[in-house]
Design an enzyme around this catalytic site. Structure first.
Site, short mmCIF file in Angstrom:
data_model
loop_
_atom_site.label_atom_id
_atom_site.label_comp_id
_atom_site.label_asym_id
_atom_site.label_seq_id
_atom_site.Cartn_x
_atom_site.Cartn_y
_atom_site.Cartn_z
N SER A 21 0.87 -1.17 0.00
CA SER A 21 0.00 0.00 0.00
C SER A 21 0.90 1.22 0.00
O SER A 21 1.79 1.34 -0.83
CB SER A 21 -0.94 -0.03 1.21
OG SER A 21 -1.81 1.09 1.19
N HIS A 48 -2.76 -1.06 -3.27
CA HIS A 48 -3.94 -0.22 -3.11
C HIS A 48 -3.83 0.97 -4.06
O HIS A 48 -2.89 1.78 -3.94
CB HIS A 48 -4.05 0.27 -1.67
CG HIS A 48 -4.31 -0.84 -0.70
ND1 HIS A 48 -4.30 -0.67 0.66
CD2 HIS A 48 -4.59 -2.15 -0.89
CE1 HIS A 48 -4.56 -1.81 1.26
NE2 HIS A 48 -4.73 -2.73 0.34
N ASP A 140 -4.39 -5.25 5.58
CA ASP A 140 -4.71 -6.06 4.41
C ASP A 140 -3.57 -7.05 4.16
O ASP A 140 -2.40 -6.70 4.17
CB ASP A 140 -4.90 -5.15 3.19
CG ASP A 140 -5.51 -5.90 2.02
OD1 ASP A 140 -5.98 -7.03 2.23
OD2 ASP A 140 -5.55 -5.34 0.92
#
Length: 1015
Positions: A21, A48, A140
């Site tokens: 991310s 992301h 995540d």
């Protein structure tokens, strides 16, 4: 289509799923920079991304690696040595070696594309799946790596030091599933080494068992694990054990069990990692939701039916792992109890053989992605949000008792109403499964319920349970005549077996003689610790020590003969204080009617690895005297010898008692002082902590407020950045589309950018232009003579001036150029920029000059043809003044040449808006011509001129109008009897008019340069 194996399926390729991310792109670039291009892995990069903007990752990554980089399209086949990149607005999974795209999904308000991909990769790739978690915020990927670990895959996480944002790596590490915690270059090094290992290269087979390992080496591995953890993994399902053993062998960069055994002996920490790998931790909140619905609707109502409020509901969750199953079951119980309005106390017991798993379950802290499994309503009611994690509320946590417990060997819990033992039996051998089912049968109360996993059953103990539901694996306890027997504790195996040495059964005569001598002739003794707790008995101590009445205890003072307590009570503290041996002599006690004399030695034992001191108490007996009747009393002042000895003994005991009490008082005083000091320190620390807590709360509120402001500003900046990106794209498109050459210059007149028309016009490339001063370009095809003039012009602030330059081109000669400049302020640049435009005006100037020449030629004196016909061309703008000039010239020439026909040619003429004077002029010309005997013919009249004349109400009845000059000449011939008209001036007039018509129709040219040759 991709490559296929012999069965026709797409060949399996080991896949490295990389999740990242914030800050993860830089880490992934570092990873690619240190990876060889031929690892044999397929890399899938899941980051992301903002779904509103197209991803430029493929372009960025292509410049950083020699491997191919491509954006994933639905149905792409996984191939080795290719980097696949997730599109911005999609979710990605893998199925049968094919990458599948789906619309972006959000669960519980969160988007977890990494979890979704890694879970699918675990199912598809099995042990050939590799997960890598790089820098990023949030959690995540934490669930995804657990799925990969359960299938025997390998997990990497970026270390905190090299991570820009450590949220995702730390959440992954907290699961206990990560094998390597390294910086990106370290991860690349390990991946390169794993690329050729047989564990990765071999095709996974779901049904095929691993190659049989070396038997003796495997037994020694089990022995090491049993001595370290107390768990006998030989009782587990060997297919699973061997697959996970092969995984650890690959991580240790070894090939055989023999090599790995040597690695285990050398690296002590590897034993713990191997044990952790063998202990499966597959668990999630509300796993198999249909099972929990069945529990809530069928099982729990049955258990609670007719239950009184005084009878607690007892539930046990063996093999609870990190506690998700326990809390989920407890939540269902609480909701069911509230629905039934039956106040029942719940006692929830949960156990696991792993200390680390139990520790995590006790904390009750889980990553934020549990929102995928727990509804928002349950999260709000039973959990509190703490940063990026959810914590179980204390009210729920207090209802659970977590304990480390070996289900196979330790005594079980008892009198349970419900036992949930899901997905444990599938990892055990058949014989062990039967024993565990017997244990669970014993633990249930009559009619109690047992819940197993969907792949499990009670085949080994079907006579002990009655099946309630086949689909959800719910069973009830059946009465049985069998009696449960607890297995005796297992002993540790000798260390010699680890070196491959066989234990000998042959007795050693010297050792046997030593044991007999110590047992029969050494004085009795006991070994105690600092708390006077007996650790070991040596010899027969029953004459001095006996169990005390009441609660069982191994305290030495409590078990000593009453007459010996006082002496030893003071001797042990003295030996502890002086750190040396202490002897107590002259102690007496009555044994079977005889007074026994006894000496006691207290010998300190050096502390071992535990750091706790021990003491050896040795009992040494003296002579004995028969107890007789008291001697006759003699009258007199003096006392008998017996009385004197008794008094002396009493005085000695009293002195010892006083000394002991004094030492006790001193110890108590010291302890009291220490406790008071500690209490004061704790109070002070408490005040400091309260103050710090208040400051932290204030800081937290300020940070929350600042964070809200930053979120707002970030949203505004994102929107502004989007607008700026659109505007920049628009400006760039306009800049490169304009036909005129454009150049952007910095304040010192250095070229920053030029458009395509500039390069085409001046036949130069971008490398020859950008970054150079304008004056340096003078040596090229557009050299000018006075660059100082151009520099001054460009430096002025005026935006309306134009500069005209003559530029010499080798191919077509000198051209006239118009230069216009304007100061502009570009986004994200502090210094102003000069926009310079160039225009080739050579054609426009030549055209204007040629038109003026032709107009001048057509406006020459009147053409007289054979003294009969006069042609008067009228060119340009017609107004009252011009018509008066035409009238005067016409009358003068008519009288002079006695003209019979006057042709007025108005080709190319135009009438002003206030054209009343033009109509009056035509009337005067017609009237004057009739007076002198001439006829007027109007030629070259267009539809526009005719409409104009009509609108001016000019009387056309006395005026002959023709379309063109030739028609007028033909009409004049007819009027004069078809006389032939031949005149060179007339031919010149026709030619000039024709050229003028061509010039009027010709569009202005933007460039006079010839087109560029195309090869």
């Amino acid at each position: 289509m991709g490559e296929t194996d012999e069965s026709g399926n797409i060949a399996s390729v080991p896949v490295v799923g990389v999740g990242a991310s914030a800050g993860g792109l830089e880490a992934f670039i570092q990873l690619l920079n240190h990876l060889p291009p031929d690892t044999g892995f397929a890399f899938v990069f899941v980051q992301h991304l903002d779904p509103r903007h197209a991803s430029v990752l493929p372009k960025i990554l292509s410049a950083k690696t020699r491997m191919r980089v491509r954006e994933v399209a639905d149905g792409d086949v996984l191939k080795p040595n290719i980097v696949f990149v997730l599109p911005a607005d999609k979710s990605i999974t893998v199925s049968q070696g094919l990458l599948r795209l789906s619309p972006r999904l959000e669960t519980g308000g969160l988007h977890h594309p990494i979890d979704a991909f890694l879970r699918s990769l675990a199912i598809d790739g099995k042990s050939r799946a590799i997960g890598v978690i790089l820098s990023g915020s949030g959690s995540d990927g934490a669930f995804g790596i657990q799925a990969i670990k359960d299938e025997g895959g390998i997990i990497f996480a970026q270390d905190e030091k090299s991570s820009q944002h450590a949220g995702m790596p730390q959440s992954a590490i907290a699961t206990g599933c990560v094998d390597f915690v390294l910086p990106p270059e370290g991860i690349a090094r390990e991946l390169a080494q794993l690329g050729g290992h047989s564990y990765i290269v071999q095709q996974p087979a779901a049904t095929a068992a691993p190659a049989p390992p070396e038997g003796n080496s495997l037994r020694q591995v089990f022995t090491l694990l049993r001595n370290m953890s107390g768990i006998d993994f030989s009782q587990y399902q060997q297919t699973t054990i061997q697959r996970r053993l092969q995984r650890r062998i690959a991580l240790a960069q070894t090939q055989k069990v023999d090599d790995y055994l040597a690695y285990l002996v050398k690296h002590k920490g590897e034993l713990g990692s191997l044990s952790s790998d063998f202990l499966i931790k597959t668990t999630r909140f509300f796993r198999d939701k249909a099972t929990f619905q069945f529990l809530a609707q069928r099982v729990l109502p049955s258990i609670m039916k007719g239950r009184s409020a005084e009878e607690p509901l007892r539930v046990w969750v063996p093999a609870c792992s990190t506690g998700e199953e326990t809390y989920a079951l407890l939540i269902c119980l609480i909701e069911r109890i509230e629905l039934s309005q039956n106040r029942v106390e719940v006692k929830m017991f949960a156990s696991d053989v792993s200390e680390s798993a139990i520790s995590q379950a006790r904390k009750g802290s889980y990553p934020e992605n549990i929102s995928e499994d727990v509804s928002a309503e349950r999260l709000g009611r039973f959990f509190t949000r703490s940063g990026l994690r959810y914590e179980v509320k204390p009210s729920l946590r207090k209802m659970c008792v977590f304990a480390k417990h070996d289900l196979i060997n330790a005594p079980p819990f008892a009198r349970m109403d419900l036992i949930s033992c899901r997905n444990l039996l599938i990892y055990l051998g058949r014989a062990t499964q039967g024993r565990v089912l017997s244990i669970l049968h014993y633990a249930l109360k009559p009619g109690g319920m047992l819940l197993l996993g969907v792949s499990e059953g009670v085949n080994e103990a079907s006579h002990l349970f009655h099946q309630i539901d086949k689909r959800f694996k719910v069973f009830s306890k059946q009465p049985s005549s069998e009696h449960f027997r607890l297995r005796p504790a297992q002993e540790q195996l000798p260390a010699e077996s680890l070196r491959g040495e066989e234990r000998t059964t042959e007795a050693d005569p010297e050792s046997a003689a030593d044991r007999i001598t110590l047992a029969r002739y050494s004085p009795p003794a006991v070994l105690i610790n600092e708390d006077m707790t007996i650790l070991r008995f040596r010899g027969d101590t029953s004459r001095y020590i006996r169990p005390a009445a009441g609660k069982a205890s191994l305290n030495l003072i409590a078990m000593l003969h009453e007459e010996l307590q006082l002496g030893l009570r003071s001797a042990v503290p003295k030996a502890k204080k002086e750190k040396g041996s202490v002897s107590k002599k002259g102690l007496r006690f009555v044994q079977k009617g005889h007074i026994q004399s006894l000496s006691v030695d207290v010998i300190p034992i050096p502390s071992g690895s535990s750091g706790e001191r021990s003491f050896l108490i040795v009992f040494l007996e003296g002579g004995e005297a028969e107890v007789s009747k008291p001697p006759p009393h003699r009258v007199g002042r003096g006392k008998t010898g017996g009385e004197s000895a008794e008094i002396s003994a009493l005085k000695r005991e009293l002195a010892e008692t006083n000394g002991y009490l004094k030492s006790v008082v001193e110890d108590q005083s010291i302890s009291l002082e220490q406790l008071q000091a500690t209490n004061e320190e704790l109070e002070s620390a408490n005040e400091e902590l309260q103050s710090t807590n208040e400051e932290l709360e204030t800081s937290k509120e300020e940070i929350d407020a600042t964070n809200e402001e930053l979120n707002t500003v970030n949203a505004e900046l994102t929107e502004r950045n989007r607008e700026m990106t659109s505007l920049s794209d628009y400006i760039e498109a306009v800049f490169n589309t304009v036909r005129e050459p454009l150049v952007l210059l910095d304040p010192v007149l250095r070229v920053k950018q030029a458009n395509r028309s500039f390069y085409e016009l001046f036949r130069v490339s971008e490398n020859e232009t950008v970054g150079r001063l304008v004056s340096e370009l003078a040596t090229g095809r557009w050299a000018v003579t006075d660059w100082t003039q151009l520099g001054k012009f460009l430096s002025r602030q005026s935006n309306s001036e134009k500069l005209y330059l003559d530029i010499e081109f080798p191919t077509i000669g000198r051209r006239h150029m118009s230069v216009n400049a304007r100061h502009v302020q570009l986004p994200h640049e502090e210094e102003p920029t000069i926009l310079m435009g160039l225009e080739d005006i050579t054609s426009s100037q030549d055209l204007a000059r040629e038109q003026q020449r032709l107009i001048h030629q057509l406006s020459a004196p009147v053409l007289t043809l054979q003294k009969q016909i006069m042609v008067l061309p009228i060119i340009g703008l017609l107004n009252a003044e011009r018509m008066q000039q035409v009238k005067e010239k016409l009358l003068e020439d008519v009288r002079q040449h006695r003209t019979k026909v006057v042709i007025l040619d108005v080709t190319g003429a135009a009438i002003e808006n206030e054209g009343e004077g033009v109509a009056e002029g035509f009337r005067e010309i017609t009237k004057a011509s009739h007076l002198v005997g001439a006829t007027v013919i109007l030629t070259g009249i267009s539809g526009e001129i005719a409409e104009k004349l009509v609108s001016l109400a000019m009387d056309q009845t006395k005026l002959t109008c023709m379309g063109d000059l030739q028609s007028g000449l033909d009409e004049a011939n007819r009027m004069l009897g078809y006389q032939v008209i031949a005149n060179e001036k007339l031919e010149t007039l026709r030619k000039a008019k024709s050229e003028l018509d061509v010039l009027r129709k010709k569009p202005p040219a933007t460039s006079a340069l010839p087109p560029k040759d195309r090869k």
